[in-house]
Scaffold this active site. Sequence first.
Site, PDB file in Angstrom:
ATOM      1  N   CYS A 110     -12.519  -5.058 -14.732  1.00 34.80           N
ATOM      2  CA  CYS A 110     -12.072  -3.821 -15.377  1.00 34.80           C
ATOM      3  C   CYS A 110     -12.861  -3.470 -16.590  1.00 34.80           C
ATOM      4  CB  CYS A 110     -10.678  -3.850 -15.839  1.00 34.80           C
ATOM      5  SG  CYS A 110      -9.862  -4.514 -14.254  1.00 34.80           S
TER       6      CYS A 110
HETATM    7  N1  LIG Z   1      -8.296  -7.703 -10.931  1.00 31.93           N
HETATM    8  C1  LIG Z   1      -7.705  -7.272 -11.915  1.00 31.93           C
HETATM    9  O1  LIG Z   1      -7.096  -7.805 -12.881  1.00 31.93           O
HETATM   10  C2  LIG Z   1      -7.135  -5.878 -12.167  1.00 31.93           C
HETATM   11  C3  LIG Z   1      -6.379  -5.270 -13.018  1.00 31.93           C
HETATM   12  C4  LIG Z   1      -5.750  -3.904 -12.743  1.00 31.93           C
HETATM   13  C5  LIG Z   1      -6.581  -3.123 -12.086  1.00 31.93           C
HETATM   14  N2  LIG Z   1      -7.633  -3.554 -11.124  1.00 31.93           N
HETATM   15  C6  LIG Z   1      -8.140  -2.549 -10.145  1.00 31.93           C
HETATM   16  O2  LIG Z   1      -7.414  -2.778  -8.843  1.00 31.93           O
HETATM   17  C7  LIG Z   1      -8.672  -2.624  -8.043  1.00 31.93           C
HETATM   18  C8  LIG Z   1      -8.659  -4.002  -6.996  1.00 31.93           C
HETATM   19  O3  LIG Z   1      -9.089  -4.833  -7.897  1.00 31.93           O
HETATM   20  P1  LIG Z   1      -9.110  -6.491  -7.368  1.00 31.93           P
HETATM   21  O4  LIG Z   1      -9.373  -7.264  -8.545  1.00 31.93           O
HETATM   22  O5  LIG Z   1      -7.712  -6.488  -6.495  1.00 31.93           O
HETATM   23  O6  LIG Z   1     -10.079  -6.256  -6.331  1.00 31.93           O
HETATM   24  P2  LIG Z   1     -10.409  -7.915  -5.162  1.00 31.93           P
HETATM   25  O7  LIG Z   1     -11.869  -7.647  -4.887  1.00 31.93           O
HETATM   26  O8  LIG Z   1      -9.871  -8.908  -5.809  1.00 31.93           O
HETATM   27  O9  LIG Z   1      -9.578  -7.125  -4.027  1.00 31.93           O
HETATM   28  C9  LIG Z   1     -10.214  -6.146  -3.195  1.00 31.93           C
HETATM   29  C10 LIG Z   1      -9.738  -6.223  -1.885  1.00 31.93           C
HETATM   30  O10 LIG Z   1      -9.888  -5.147  -1.021  1.00 31.93           O
HETATM   31  C11 LIG Z   1     -10.557  -5.649   0.290  1.00 31.93           C
HETATM   32  N3  LIG Z   1     -10.969  -4.513   0.766  1.00 31.93           N
HETATM   33  C12 LIG Z   1     -12.354  -3.940   0.399  1.00 31.93           C
HETATM   34  N4  LIG Z   1     -12.757  -2.968   1.355  1.00 31.93           N
HETATM   35  C13 LIG Z   1     -11.781  -2.521   1.773  1.00 31.93           C
HETATM   36  C14 LIG Z   1     -11.272  -1.695   2.865  1.00 31.93           C
HETATM   37  N5  LIG Z   1     -12.206  -0.645   3.134  1.00 31.93           N
HETATM   38  N6  LIG Z   1     -10.170  -1.696   3.401  1.00 31.93           N
HETATM   39  C15 LIG Z   1      -9.082  -2.677   3.278  1.00 31.93           C
HETATM   40  N7  LIG Z   1      -9.490  -3.569   2.292  1.00 31.93           N
HETATM   41  C16 LIG Z   1     -10.487  -3.521   1.541  1.00 31.93           C
HETATM   42  C17 LIG Z   1     -11.258  -6.788  -0.206  1.00 31.93           C
HETATM   43  O11 LIG Z   1     -11.598  -7.608   1.138  1.00 31.93           O
HETATM   44  C18 LIG Z   1     -10.528  -7.413  -0.983  1.00 31.93           C
HETATM   45  O12 LIG Z   1      -9.660  -8.406  -0.626  1.00 31.93           O
HETATM   46  C19 LIG Z   1      -9.793  -2.052  -8.711  1.00 31.93           C
HETATM   47  O13 LIG Z   1      -9.708  -0.562  -8.569  1.00 31.93           O
HETATM   48  C20 LIG Z   1      -9.752  -2.658 -10.033  1.00 31.93           C
HETATM   49  O14 LIG Z   1     -10.378  -1.929 -10.893  1.00 31.93           O
HETATM   50  C21 LIG Z   1      -7.772  -4.791 -11.107  1.00 31.93           C
END
Ligand SMILES: NC(=O)c1ccc[n+]([C@@H]2O[C@H](COP(=O)([O-])OP(=O)(O)OC[C@H]3O[C@@H](n4cnc5c(N)ncnc54)[C@H](O)[C@@H]3O)[C@@H](O)[C@H]2O)c1
Length: 434
Positions: free
Chosen positions: A271
């Site tokens: 992030c």
């Molecule tokens: N990790 C954090 O602490 C956090 C906190 C707040 C916001 N976010 C935001 O949340 C969002 C997701 O982050 P995350 O950390 O969960 O990412 P991540 O990489 O852990 O998870 C994303 C998931 O999406 C899947 N994916 C990718 N393309 C896809 C598609 N086309 N269809 C379906 N699934 C698909 C991936 O395989 C993965 O399992 C981002 O925008 C991030 O900025 C993350």
Amino acid sequence: MEDTLIGKLNRREAVIGIVGLGYVGLPLVLRFAEVGYRVLGLDVDASKVKTLNAGGSYIEHIPASKIRGARAKGFRATTRFAEAARADALILCVPTPLTLYREPDLSFVIRTTEDLLPHLRRGQVISLESTTYPGTTDEELKPRIESRGFRIGRDVFLVYSPEREDPGNVDFNTRTIPKVCGGTMAACLRVGLALYKQVIDHVVPVSSTRAAEMTKLLENIHRAVNIGLVNEMKMVADRMGLDIFEIIAAAATKPFGFVPYKPGPGLGGHCIPIDPFYLTWKARAYGLNTRFIELAGEVNRSMPKWVLGKVIDALNQHGRALKGSKILVLGLAYKKDVDDSRESPAAEILQLLEDGGAKVAYSDPHIPVFPRKRDYRFKLKSVPLTPATLASYDGVVLATDHKAFDYDLIRKHAKIIVDTRGVYKADRKRIFAA
Ligand SMILES: NC(=O)c1ccc[n+]([C@@H]2O[C@H](COP(=O)([O-])OP(=O)(O)OC[C@H]3O[C@@H](n4cnc5c(N)ncnc54)[C@H](O)[C@@H]3O)[C@@H](O)[C@H]2O)c1
């Protein structure tokens, strides 16, 4: 449509589809399952789907027992997007990284939306949670959904509700972290609130999806800028022979108007190093430069090099050059007590040390093998910390202050400690602040 969907949500008869089962999506799955919804997980990663359906977990702080608990309540994961038609709510939690040129990469959001499009039906609410710039929901999701002939606010409902997940934080969880929600129109917001109020104690409505998108960016930019500020203060304090951690602790006794941020080896995680540049990019379309964001990015990105300089100085004091020295980096995760190394400055420090001719290794109890990364190709495994291994390195760099490290053992047996986290009191002989 609106009343029917809200009724289903209130009676917990709705099927909740979570798309993207990562650090953000998986805790949501568990929370919706916990309160009694049937939850369907969708992901393009077949190995994740297989693990979940077998009752396993691939995220360290989410125990397999919790996945099994959700499975017992009907949770199932799939790669088949056609099943999205069964869901009454579709919550998108897919990655939003930057491209090589540090511009927003919305390809995951767009691909997910397009994969879901053929399976959308009337009476669904679609919520985007991925962090992104103001206008994404309106400009990217809305027209695609309308292209199928749906009237938003009548047939289907569209909201943006940013995730505030903080992995490893023991004080807050999905339920207790208040959640902001904005709708494309008033009916969308009403449905969005009905969806989230079932699982979140405090849902905060805002006037539009753009306002919700901007809220998330303000939160993360606030962090990035303040970390940049405190990193700059650290470098000044260091030159003046002052201990920045002592100063922050003293300043934090002021009961109002000061928020303590801690300096470190640079920014990490999915992030804080990334999200601010979503706004920078969008602001350009309005003829604006986001100077605070750029400046903080510049300071924060310079930190790994600053740490490298400290390692070189420390070795020099012991009559050694970086070239040929054996250096152990402690902690590969971007922050303490998590298994996530995305954008971790520790990886960059390893690279800089290796580029300088050092023989590098790392130790991280949460990350046994150096993961595959776009920018780094290390074939390393985490080194176990013993008196003998610690003593066999010319120096250690404390990059991440995991609770699991034995700090007395490290202090006793490391020849040189370069501490980026303020764990030790620096003596400028064997322990150096960085
Ligand atoms: N990790 C954090 O602490 C956090 C906190 C707040 C916001 N976010 C935001 O949340 C969002 C997701 O982050 P995350 O950390 O969960 O990412 P991540 O990489 O852990 O998870 C994303 C998931 O999406 C899947 N994916 C990718 N393309 C896809 C598609 N086309 N269809 C379906 N699934 C698909 C991936 O395989 C993965 O399992 C981002 O925008 C991030 O900025 C993350």
